[in-house]
Design an enzyme around this catalytic site. Structure first.
Site, PDB file in Angstrom:
ATOM      1  N   ARG A 115       0.817  -1.241   0.000  1.00  0.00           N
ATOM      2  CA  ARG A 115       0.000   0.000   0.000  1.00  0.00           C
ATOM      3  C   ARG A 115       0.839   1.276   0.000  1.00  0.00           C
ATOM      4  NH1 ARG A 115      -3.288  -3.142   3.572  1.00  0.00           N
ATOM      5  NH2 ARG A 115      -4.993  -4.006   2.324  1.00  0.00           N
ATOM      6  N   LYS A 137       2.932  11.503 -10.855  1.00  0.00           N
ATOM      7  CA  LYS A 137       2.144  10.623 -11.725  1.00  0.00           C
ATOM      8  C   LYS A 137       2.962   9.371 -11.990  1.00  0.00           C
ATOM      9  CE  LYS A 137      -0.872  13.611 -14.442  1.00  0.00           C
ATOM     10  NZ  LYS A 137      -1.201  14.022 -15.812  1.00  0.00           N
ATOM     11  N   GLU A 179       9.494  18.913 -23.974  1.00  0.00           N
ATOM     12  CA  GLU A 179       8.753  19.287 -22.742  1.00  0.00           C
ATOM     13  C   GLU A 179       9.196  20.668 -22.255  1.00  0.00           C
ATOM     14  OE1 GLU A 179       6.174  17.766 -21.301  1.00  0.00           O
ATOM     15  OE2 GLU A 179       6.271  15.673 -21.931  1.00  0.00           O
ATOM     16  N   LYS A 228       6.295  23.576 -12.784  1.00  0.00           N
ATOM     17  CA  LYS A 228       5.503  22.362 -12.547  1.00  0.00           C
ATOM     18  C   LYS A 228       5.040  22.296 -11.095  1.00  0.00           C
ATOM     19  CE  LYS A 228       4.875  17.526 -13.331  1.00  0.00           C
ATOM     20  NZ  LYS A 228       5.239  16.329 -14.068  1.00  0.00           N
ATOM     21  N   GLU A 238      -5.037  16.651 -10.691  1.00  0.00           N
ATOM     22  CA  GLU A 238      -5.498  17.039 -12.029  1.00  0.00           C
ATOM     23  C   GLU A 238      -7.011  17.179 -12.138  1.00  0.00           C
ATOM     24  OE1 GLU A 238      -3.109  15.425 -15.282  1.00  0.00           O
ATOM     25  OE2 GLU A 238      -4.917  15.374 -16.488  1.00  0.00           O
ATOM     26  N   ARG A 242      -4.047  21.483 -13.311  1.00  0.00           N
ATOM     27  CA  ARG A 242      -2.967  20.601 -13.752  1.00  0.00           C
ATOM     28  C   ARG A 242      -3.134  20.139 -15.197  1.00  0.00           C
ATOM     29  NH1 ARG A 242       0.279  15.889 -10.370  1.00  0.00           N
ATOM     30  NH2 ARG A 242       1.658  15.363 -12.091  1.00  0.00           N
ATOM     31  N   ASN A 246      -0.818  19.120 -19.835  1.00  0.00           N
ATOM     32  CA  ASN A 246      -1.035  18.207 -20.958  1.00  0.00           C
ATOM     33  C   ASN A 246      -1.020  18.923 -22.306  1.00  0.00           C
ATOM     34  OD1 ASN A 246      -1.373  16.026 -19.195  1.00  0.00           O
ATOM     35  ND2 ASN A 246      -3.521  16.568 -18.871  1.00  0.00           N
ATOM     36  N   HIS A 249      -0.267  17.079 -25.464  1.00  0.00           N
ATOM     37  CA  HIS A 249      -0.244  15.641 -25.167  1.00  0.00           C
ATOM     38  C   HIS A 249      -1.419  14.860 -25.744  1.00  0.00           C
ATOM     39  CE1 HIS A 249       3.019  16.803 -22.607  1.00  0.00           C
ATOM     40  NE2 HIS A 249       3.207  15.570 -22.185  1.00  0.00           N
ATOM     41  N   HIS A 253      -0.137  11.895 -27.678  1.00  0.00           N
ATOM     42  CA  HIS A 253      -0.346  10.495 -27.282  1.00  0.00           C
ATOM     43  C   HIS A 253      -0.961   9.696 -28.438  1.00  0.00           C
ATOM     44  CE1 HIS A 253      -0.248  11.051 -22.605  1.00  0.00           C
ATOM     45  NE2 HIS A 253       0.940  11.090 -23.163  1.00  0.00           N
ATOM     46  N   HIS A 266       8.485  10.489 -27.017  1.00  0.00           N
ATOM     47  CA  HIS A 266       7.398  11.223 -26.369  1.00  0.00           C
ATOM     48  C   HIS A 266       7.502  12.728 -26.688  1.00  0.00           C
ATOM     49  CE1 HIS A 266       4.372  12.078 -23.352  1.00  0.00           C
ATOM     50  NE2 HIS A 266       5.182  12.971 -22.793  1.00  0.00           N
TER      51      HIS A 266
HETATM   52  N1  LIG Z   1       5.009  10.955 -14.794  1.00  0.00           N
HETATM   53  C1  LIG Z   1       4.930  12.051 -15.503  1.00  0.00           C
HETATM   54  O1  LIG Z   1       4.489  13.098 -15.018  1.00  0.00           O
HETATM   55  C2  LIG Z   1       5.404  12.036 -16.931  1.00  0.00           C
HETATM   56  C3  LIG Z   1       5.564  13.241 -17.639  1.00  0.00           C
HETATM   57  C4  LIG Z   1       6.078  13.187 -18.926  1.00  0.00           C
HETATM   58  C5  LIG Z   1       6.411  11.969 -19.499  1.00  0.00           C
HETATM   59  N2  LIG Z   1       6.242  10.817 -18.788  1.00  0.00           N
HETATM   60  C6  LIG Z   1       6.613   9.527 -19.346  1.00  0.00           C
HETATM   61  O2  LIG Z   1       8.032   9.509 -19.483  1.00  0.00           O
HETATM   62  C7  LIG Z   1       8.366   8.555 -20.496  1.00  0.00           C
HETATM   63  C8  LIG Z   1       9.443   9.124 -21.391  1.00  0.00           C
HETATM   64  O3  LIG Z   1      10.572   9.386 -20.605  1.00  0.00           O
HETATM   65  P1  LIG Z   1      12.023   9.581 -21.280  1.00  0.00           P
HETATM   66  O4  LIG Z   1      11.905  10.503 -22.412  1.00  0.00           O
HETATM   67  O5  LIG Z   1      12.939   9.880 -20.171  1.00  0.00           O
HETATM   68  O6  LIG Z   1      12.299   8.170 -21.949  1.00  0.00           O
HETATM   69  P2  LIG Z   1      13.014   6.842 -21.442  1.00  0.00           P
HETATM   70  O7  LIG Z   1      12.840   6.632 -20.013  1.00  0.00           O
HETATM   71  O8  LIG Z   1      12.560   5.778 -22.378  1.00  0.00           O
HETATM   72  O9  LIG Z   1      14.549   7.140 -21.726  1.00  0.00           O
HETATM   73  C9  LIG Z   1      14.965   7.377 -23.047  1.00  0.00           C
HETATM   74  C10 LIG Z   1      16.228   6.612 -23.400  1.00  0.00           C
HETATM   75  O10 LIG Z   1      17.342   7.253 -22.815  1.00  0.00           O
HETATM   76  C11 LIG Z   1      18.185   6.292 -22.189  1.00  0.00           C
HETATM   77  N3  LIG Z   1      18.884   6.987 -21.106  1.00  0.00           N
HETATM   78  C12 LIG Z   1      18.400   7.363 -19.900  1.00  0.00           C
HETATM   79  N4  LIG Z   1      19.301   8.088 -19.234  1.00  0.00           N
HETATM   80  C13 LIG Z   1      20.394   8.165 -20.023  1.00  0.00           C
HETATM   81  C14 LIG Z   1      21.655   8.795 -19.888  1.00  0.00           C
HETATM   82  N5  LIG Z   1      21.955   9.535 -18.819  1.00  0.00           N
HETATM   83  N6  LIG Z   1      22.551   8.672 -20.887  1.00  0.00           N
HETATM   84  C15 LIG Z   1      22.242   7.951 -22.009  1.00  0.00           C
HETATM   85  N7  LIG Z   1      21.056   7.345 -22.210  1.00  0.00           N
HETATM   86  C16 LIG Z   1      20.143   7.460 -21.215  1.00  0.00           C
HETATM   87  C17 LIG Z   1      17.236   5.223 -21.746  1.00  0.00           C
HETATM   88  O11 LIG Z   1      17.904   4.036 -21.532  1.00  0.00           O
HETATM   89  C18 LIG Z   1      16.259   5.172 -22.919  1.00  0.00           C
HETATM   90  O12 LIG Z   1      16.783   4.386 -23.944  1.00  0.00           O
HETATM   91  C19 LIG Z   1       7.085   8.215 -21.211  1.00  0.00           C
HETATM   92  O13 LIG Z   1       6.683   6.933 -20.812  1.00  0.00           O
HETATM   93  C20 LIG Z   1       6.096   9.253 -20.712  1.00  0.00           C
HETATM   94  O14 LIG Z   1       4.777   8.788 -20.706  1.00  0.00           O
HETATM   95  C21 LIG Z   1       5.749  10.841 -17.521  1.00  0.00           C
END
Ligand SMILES: NC(=O)c1ccc[n+]([C@@H]2O[C@H](COP(=O)([O-])OP(=O)(O)OC[C@H]3O[C@@H](n4cnc5c(N)ncnc54)[C@H](O)[C@@H]3O)[C@@H](O)[C@H]2O)c1
Length: 347
Positions: A115, A137, A179, A228, A238, A242, A246, A249, A253, A266
């Site tokens: 939990r 999130k 972003e 943020k 949200e 909030r 998006n 997005h 998406h 993304h």
């Molecule tokens: N929770 C939230 O509020 C929120 C907000 C925006 C996006 N997201 C989510 O985030 C995700 C995208 O995140 P992302 O863009 O970080 O992608 P990701 O986590 O897939 O990372 C992208 C790539 O970079 C590589 N990588 C990571 N750190 C590295 C480093 N220091 N050096 C070299 N390579 C590295 C990873 O291995 C991966 O191949 C999506 O799933 C999206 O839905 C969540």
């Protein structure tokens, strides 16, 4: 070094931003966990690059393969089983070291394990530094769509070290910039006490940003997170404000889904979504031509990958199933003025 506080009814926490060695960041994580049992969920690539400095006990590491597809039920189950095997208790900690995929998945595990246990975010991509590691999130994807299963669950602390960003490939770096640009377009609507004029900073310092100048990156991370935090503190779950986060997005998406989460990152999809929103806003007379051209010019300066237009009927169908749809209408965040946006319902 800068520290940003997040104050929420569900608990407060700090975001630490510091350019330092990865070993120093590791020491901070260790002193936070302070001898407690833990499981570190680490992105495969990050472990390959920084494993020597991230000297967690190897039995307490879950290596997560790369890719959006890994944010799935199967990995959720595997991580929870590993936590059970390691006998993690309610006093234990789950640590996420990686990008948004690692953070979203590990956070979902932490929020549901017994939990909810303590969760530490160590974001290593630009996107996760400026956005996903903060705000609580968590999610996994299903075949029905992205992030449809998840929780609101805040980390206990966030350690950001921009040094990690040096090894990001160009495409992933630009994805994070997607972003960052979003925050520039929504700044005034974030109702933050400070004015940053991020849109001007991006416009004036494009070259330094693309060159990953450490100082400017730290500044940008700090600005995006302050914006943020301002939004999340006013509307954690949200229900209203909030939704502005998006921006870009809903369409973004849909682009990710229609291309099976494989073709575009993304951030690239979000950029396509923002361009779509600027066109729609001008068609609806919400903004004038000048602002649209200025905004598209800022986007152009960063040289984002161009995404072609998709069959709008197909995109519309997907958008209707988005979480941002209320069942009947699709809720779009659209620009209304310089650095301002608002939510609109469309049938
Ligand atoms: N929770 C939230 O509020 C929120 C907000 C925006 C996006 N997201 C989510 O985030 C995700 C995208 O995140 P992302 O863009 O970080 O992608 P990701 O986590 O897939 O990372 C992208 C790539 O970079 C590589 N990588 C990571 N750190 C590295 C480093 N220091 N050096 C070299 N390579 C590295 C990873 O291995 C991966 O191949 C999506 O799933 C999206 O839905 C969540």
């Amino acid at each position: 070094m800068s520290e940003i506080g997040v104050k929420l009814p569900s608990g407060s926490y700090s975001i630490h931003i510091k350019n330092e060695t990865v070993s120093e960041t590791f020491e901070k994580i260790k002193s936070f966990t302070d001898g407690r049992n833990y499981l570190a969920v680490i992105s495969e690539k990050v472990f390959r690059l920084y494993g020597k400095s991230l000297t967690f006990n190897k039995n307490h590491i879950f290596i997560l393969k790369d890719g959006e597809k890994e944010k799935n039920f199967s990995n959720y189950q595997k991580i929870l089983n590993k936590a059970l095997k390691l006998k993690l208790t309610r006093n234990s900690v789950i640590i996420a070291v990686g990008g948004g995929v690692t953070g979203d998945l590990a956070g979902f595990c932490a929020s549901t394990y017994m939990r909810g246990i303590d969760f530490v975010q160590v974001p290593t991509t630009l996107l996760s530094c400026v956005d996903s590691s903060v705000g609580g999130k968590t999610a996994i994807n299903t075949k029905y769509g992205k992030n449809l299963i998840g929780t609101f669950y805040q980390p206990k602390v966030v350690f950001i070290n921009p040094v990690f960003l040096k090894t990001l490939d160009e495409r992933q770096f630009k994805s994070g910039l997607g972003e960052v640009v979003k925050y520039a377009f929504i700044e005034k609507s974030c109702l933050c006490e400070e004015d940053f004029h991020l849109i001007n900073l991006l416009s004036e310092k494009t070259t330094e940003i693309i060159a990953r100048d450490e100082k400017i990156l730290s500044k940008i991370i700090e600005i995006c997170l302050k914006l943020k935090v301002s939004v999340v503190e006013k509307d954690e779950k949200e229900s209203d404000l909030r939704r502005i986060l998006n921006f870009g997005h809903t369409y973004g998406h849909a682009v990710e889904k229609i291309t099976n989460y494989k073709k575009y990152t993304h951030g690239e999809a979000v950029i396509a979504g923002m361009k779509f929103a600027f066109e729609l806003a001008q068609n609806k007379n919400l903004i004038d031509k000048n602002y649209k051209f200025f905004a598209l010019d800022v986007i152009k300066k960063f040289g984002f990958l161009q995404i072609p237009n998709f069959d709008i009927e197909k995109i519309n169908k997907i958008m209707e199933t988005d979480k941002k749809s209320n069942g009947k209408n699709v809720i779009f965040i659209l620009p209304t003025d310089y650095s301002s946006v608002d939510a609109f319902d469309y049938e």
